[in-house]
Write a protein that holds these residues in place. Structure first.
Motif, short mmCIF file in Angstrom:
data_model
loop_
_atom_site.label_atom_id
_atom_site.label_comp_id
_atom_site.label_asym_id
_atom_site.label_seq_id
_atom_site.Cartn_x
_atom_site.Cartn_y
_atom_site.Cartn_z
N THR A 197 -5.67 28.79 34.77
CA THR A 197 -4.99 29.81 35.57
C THR A 197 -5.74 31.14 35.50
O THR A 197 -6.42 31.43 34.52
N TRP A 198 -5.58 31.90 36.58
CA TRP A 198 -6.33 33.16 36.71
C TRP A 198 -5.49 34.33 36.22
O TRP A 198 -5.01 35.14 37.02
N MET A 199 -5.32 34.42 34.93
CA MET A 199 -4.56 35.54 34.39
C MET A 199 -5.06 35.92 32.99
O MET A 199 -4.33 36.50 32.21
N ALA A 200 -6.32 35.56 32.75
CA ALA A 200 -6.85 35.81 31.41
C ALA A 200 -7.03 37.30 31.17
O ALA A 200 -7.56 38.03 32.02
N LEU A 201 -6.61 37.72 30.01
CA LEU A 201 -6.83 39.11 29.60
C LEU A 201 -8.32 39.44 29.64
O LEU A 201 -8.72 40.53 30.06
N LYS A 202 -9.15 38.46 29.29
CA LYS A 202 -10.59 38.72 29.24
C LYS A 202 -11.18 39.00 30.63
O LYS A 202 -12.27 39.54 30.74
N GLY A 203 -10.43 38.66 31.67
CA GLY A 203 -10.90 38.92 33.03
C GLY A 203 -10.66 40.36 33.47
O GLY A 203 -11.10 40.76 34.55
N MET A 204 -9.94 41.13 32.68
CA MET A 204 -9.65 42.52 33.06
C MET A 204 -10.90 43.37 32.85
O MET A 204 -11.50 43.35 31.78
N LYS A 205 -11.25 44.12 33.90
CA LYS A 205 -12.46 44.94 33.81
C LYS A 205 -12.24 46.23 34.62
O LYS A 205 -11.35 46.30 35.46
N GLY A 206 -13.07 47.21 34.38
CA GLY A 206 -13.14 48.41 35.22
C GLY A 206 -11.84 49.19 35.28
O GLY A 206 -11.17 49.39 34.26
N HIS A 207 -11.47 49.58 36.51
CA HIS A 207 -10.40 50.58 36.64
C HIS A 207 -9.06 50.12 36.09
O HIS A 207 -8.27 50.93 35.64
N VAL A 208 -8.76 48.80 36.10
CA VAL A 208 -7.46 48.36 35.57
C VAL A 208 -7.35 48.60 34.06
O VAL A 208 -6.25 48.56 33.49
N LEU A 209 -8.49 48.87 33.43
CA LEU A 209 -8.48 49.28 32.01
C LEU A 209 -8.77 50.78 31.88
O LEU A 209 -9.04 51.28 30.80
N ASN A 210 -8.72 51.47 33.00
CA ASN A 210 -9.09 52.90 33.03
C ASN A 210 -10.52 53.12 32.55
O ASN A 210 -10.82 54.11 31.88
N ILE A 211 -11.39 52.18 32.89
CA ILE A 211 -12.83 52.35 32.66
C ILE A 211 -13.42 52.82 33.99
O ILE A 211 -13.22 52.18 35.03
N GLY A 212 -14.07 53.99 33.97
CA GLY A 212 -14.59 54.55 35.22
C GLY A 212 -15.64 55.59 34.95
O GLY A 212 -16.01 55.83 33.79
N PRO A 213 -16.14 56.22 36.03
CA PRO A 213 -17.19 57.23 35.87
C PRO A 213 -16.68 58.48 35.15
O PRO A 213 -15.49 58.80 35.20
N LEU A 214 -17.60 59.16 34.50
CA LEU A 214 -17.25 60.39 33.78
C LEU A 214 -17.12 61.54 34.78
O LEU A 214 -17.65 61.49 35.88
N GLN A 215 -16.43 62.59 34.32
CA GLN A 215 -16.22 63.75 35.20
C GLN A 215 -17.56 64.37 35.63
O GLN A 215 -17.73 64.75 36.79
N SER A 216 -18.51 64.44 34.70
CA SER A 216 -19.82 65.04 35.02
C SER A 216 -20.56 64.20 36.06
O SER A 216 -21.24 64.73 36.94
N GLU A 217 -20.40 62.89 36.00
CA GLU A 217 -21.07 62.01 36.97
C GLU A 217 -20.46 62.18 38.36
O GLU A 217 -21.18 62.19 39.36
N ILE A 218 -19.13 62.33 38.41
CA ILE A 218 -18.49 62.52 39.72
C ILE A 218 -18.84 63.90 40.29
O ILE A 218 -19.04 64.05 41.50
N ALA A 219 -18.99 64.88 39.39
CA ALA A 219 -19.38 66.23 39.85
C ALA A 219 -20.76 66.18 40.51
O ALA A 219 -21.01 66.85 41.52
#
Ligand code: CA
Length: 525
Positions: free
Chosen positions: A233-255
């Protein structure tokens, strides 16, 4: 019967003579995907929730409260109609709501209650007269945004600046303040938290750094004795990546390059974005360091993902708990606490890493159970623990009975009053039916690559039928509470398995469950 008659007579006297209506108020606090292990009042808890725990300390914690179908829309419809999904038409998250059918809240309005639903409605089809007043989160398929969400009401749609949970609480307090105070109220304050994509309120974003939450025993479950499709089934915790874990670009990078800004940050105001970056940039810098050093592989990666996931989950609960506290405080200040039934529940429980998953849907305990805390002065002894088997379909009938109203025979739920005093009468139900329909159609196994299933649970055993695959599972919860050992082929249990199969059929007959529609042709497991 006599009790009902007296209640109706009393109501008639109240209405005719214009006496104060002292029927109890009902404050129904509801959340989305709230795992029992993240409520302090539950034995397995990993965190503190002082305000939720207060409801339990001054009332009861229900240890065997279950839903009838462990996903969002079906759970909500089951509560409204006090019926199993096959009878109310909301069998899955894509079903369309038929608001013409019987719902408990409309009946309470007709009986003189002032009624409102504020927050997450999440049925496809707006309310009409189910509540006298409604303001529901809109956008994102009825989920609404955590930040600056839109609300829809009978008057139209408005966007409100702020955090979803705070706004729902503000609106609830404003409604309580403006209500007709000569009438009892039914207020359903329904929160989005802690539903994915979990973003805590700014004040709670910084919490829980430097601590590791305990991992569930079954984080690395190998599914050894389960049905073969369970592992796929497609619900593995290990499949969580990126924004759903609040992993994203830094403020300086977006600036330096504004096109890097992810959509969820675009929804925020500048101060909200600043708070997010202040909390998450350091965590994301550390994440990159670990990844670069090759330290996020295999079990270490799953452990890291679990900590990122559970910390945001708990931070969302921290925000929710404070909202609950504000509402309890209002009841205290207004002298309403004594005559208000306060209920806290969630549309289902949630797998917070158990069996390696971050989802619901299954009849396994973590998602099948729902939190239920009830404070009811004069009826429930403070500090009670109630282990009777109850289901979400019982809530409406319980509220109606508390209001002296008659519950129609057509509903499936039963009033919980007989078990609120701490006794378990012989006549109380011995087992409960579960049905999950959101698999199988149109794809072979539907969303999440998991099959339809149904089952029966009593106080000790659980039988699950994956009927499209002719697979069964059977668990002895007394010796195997984590459901790691499927005993369907164990001769030691053959008598109990036969009995539970009979009970499953009897419950389906009792609730008039129709024959399963066949699966479309195609590849099967
Ligand atoms: Ca949910």
């Amino acid at each position: 019967m006599l009790k009902r008659l007296f209640a109706s007579l009393a109501l008639a006297v109240v209405c005719q003579a214009g006496f104060a209506d002292d029927r109890p108020n009902i404050l129904f606090l509801f959340s989305d995907d709230h795992a029992l292990r993240t409520i302090g009042a539950y034995e397995e808890s990993i965190n503190r929730t002082p305000n939720l725990d207060r409801i339990a300390a001054e009332g009861a914690v229900f240890t065997r409260s279950f839903n009838v179908n462990s996903i969002c829309c079906p759970s909500r419809a089951a509560i409204m109609t006090a019926k199993h999904s096959h009878a109310n038409g909301i069998t899955g998250n894509a079903s369309h709501w038929n608001g013409d059918q019987w719902v408990f809240s409309r009946e309470m309005g007709k009986a003189g209650y002032e009624t409102a639903l504020i927050g997450k409605w999440h049925l496809h089809g707006d309310p009409t007269d189910e509540f006298q007043h409604w303001e529901i989160l809109s956008g994102k398929g009825g989920q609404g945004s955590y930040f600056n969400p839109s609300f829809r009401s009978a008057e139209g749609e408005t966007k409100v600046e702020g955090y979803s949970g705070h706004i729902i609480t503000d609106k609830s307090l404003a409604w309580l303040e403006a209500r007709d105070k000569s009438k009892p109220f039914l207020l359903c304050s329904q929160y989005k938290a802690p539903h994915i994509h979990r973003i805590p309120a700014p004040a709670d974003m910084g919490g829980h750094d430097g601590v590791d939450f305990p991992e569930p025993d079954t984080l690395f479950d190998d599914y050894a004795t389960r049905s073969p499709f369970v592992a796929d089934t497609w619900m593995a915790l290990k499949g969580m990546k990126g924004h759903v874990l609040n992993i994203g670009p830094l403020q300086s990078e977006i600036a330096a390059d504004p096109s890097l800004m992810p959509p969820f940050l675009k929804e925020m105001t500048q101060p909200q974005r600043d708070a997010w970056h202040a909390a998450y940039d350091p965590r994301n810098v550390e994440y990159r360091r670990l990844e670069k050093a090759g330290l996020l592989t295999g079990q270490a990666a799953i452990r890291y993902t679990y900590q990122r996931f559970i910390k945001d989950y708990v931070r969302c609960i921290d925000s929710l708990d404070k909202s609950v506290g504000r509402l309890l405080e209002y009841l205290d200040e207004q002298g309403l606490a004594e005559n208000t039934i306060v209920v806290y529940s969630s549309d289902q429980g949630f797998m917070t890493g158990e069996h390696g998953w971050a989802e619901k849907r299954w009849m396994y305990e973590e998602s099948f159970r729902s939190p239920l805390l009830v404070r009811w002065p004069g009826t429930i002894e403070p500090g009670s623990e109630i282990s009777a088997l109850v289901q979400n379909i019982d809530l409406g009938p319980t509220f109606m009975t508390a209001a002296g109203m008659e519950v129609p025979d057509e509903v499936h739920g039963i009033p919980m009053q007989p078990v609120l005093g701490g006794e378990l009468p012989d006549s109380w139900r011995k087992d409960i039916l579960y049905q999950y329909f959101d698999g199988g159609i149109p794809a072979n196994r539907g969303p999440y690559n998991m099959p339809r299933h149904e089952g029966v649970r009593d106080s000790r055993y659980k039988l699950i039928s994956f009927y499209d695959h002719d697979e069964w599972e059977f668990y002895d919860l007394e010796v195997d509470p984590r459901e790691l050992s499927n005993r369907i082929n164990d001769p030691k249990y053959s008598k109990e398995i036969k009995r539970m199969k009979r009970r499953l059929n009897a419950l389906k007959k009792q609730y008039n469950v129709p024959e399963h529609p066949p699966l479309p042709k195609g590849k099967r497991h």
